[in-house]
Design an enzyme around this catalytic site. Structure first.
Site, PDB file in Angstrom:
ATOM      1  CD  GLU A   1      -2.526   1.681   0.160  1.00  0.00           C
ATOM      2  OE1 GLU A   1      -2.355   2.826  -0.317  1.00  0.00           O
ATOM      3  OE2 GLU A   1      -3.309   0.839  -0.319  1.00  0.00           O
TER       4      GLU A   1
ATOM      5  CG  ASP B   1       5.701   2.051  -6.639  1.00  0.00           C
ATOM      6  OD1 ASP B   1       4.612   1.526  -6.950  1.00  0.00           O
ATOM      7  OD2 ASP B   1       6.489   2.525  -7.479  1.00  0.00           O
TER       8      ASP B   1
ATOM      9  CG  ASP C   1      -8.388  -2.873  -6.484  1.00  0.00           C
ATOM     10  OD1 ASP C   1      -8.513  -1.937  -7.292  1.00  0.00           O
ATOM     11  OD2 ASP C   1      -9.236  -3.142  -5.618  1.00  0.00           O
TER      12      ASP C   1
END
Length: 224
Positions: free
Chosen positions: A93, A125, A143
């Protein structure tokens, strides 16, 4: 009707955009400007991203999974419900506040999944993490942003470029699976998946599962 209350704001590293966490009763929303990126009432397509992937991993011993984007945790929760006890799941995240929200105001939405012993949270990242690995994962689930046609971060485009997809191919183990969530179809992206060495299948799902909602796309790409 209850009014929306803004709980927090967070900047996106390396970009000018700001994420806003809002709450209305038991409902949560994460916004980018006027655009709603995710809502706690709509989880169907995010869950499908994990369900489709776990079906491809059935029978593998100690499978390893990388999930790019924590969001509201629906993909992670669905993955944990289907994966065996010896699985390992890394969640990458980019925005630290999103992890803080998961442990704080949205703890009930995440239902303790971040504390599952199979889970490792990587704040950073996902593209950089993928590029640093070789034959490390049985499945990579992305996602991130709005899919290949990004909204939140221009540098996300490289994740879905031919170079980025080849990096994902390298990071996957033999017979590995790359699963990509998107808010809309993208024929050019399907071609890039195949050019990168994947056998790609495009699945259409609804934002709220069997209850309907917006139409989303999930690419299931098997490493050839």
């Amino acid at each position: 009707m209850l009014p929306w209350i803004e709980l927090d704001r967070a900047t996106i590293p390396g970009e000018d955009g700001t994420l806003r966490l809002k709450q209305r009763g038991q409902e949560f929303s994460i916004m980018l400007g006027p655009i709603e990126l995710m809502n706690s009432r709509l989880s169907g397509s995010e869950e499908a991203l994990a369900t489709f992937s776990c079906e491809r991993l059935a029978g593998r011993s100690a499978p390893t999974m990388l999930i790019g984007g924590l969001g509201m945790g629906f993909t992670l929760r669905a993955a944990l419900s289907a994966l065996p006890a010896d699985a390992k799941v890394t969640v990458a995240e980019l925005v630290p506040a999103v992890v803080d929200w998961a442990r704080g105001p949205m703890a009930e939405v995440h239902k303790g999944t971040l504390d599952d012993p199979r889970v490792d949270i990587h704040v950073g990242d996902v593209g950089a993490l993928i590029r640093s690995k070789k034959a490390a994962y049985d499945a990579i689930l992305l996602d991130v942003d709005n899919g290949p046609d990004g909204l939140t971060r221009a540098s996300n485009d490289s994740l879905y470029s031919l170079t980025g997809l080849r990096a994902a191919w390298q990071a996957l183990r033999p017979r590995g699976v790359l699963a990509v969530w998107s808010s809309a179809p993208d024929a050019a992206f399907t071609r890039r998946l195949r050019d990168a060495g994947f056998q790609a299948e495009e699945k259409h799902v609804r934002a709220n599962g069997k209850r309907g909602g917006a139409r989303h796309v999930i690419w299931m790409a098997a490493k050839r």
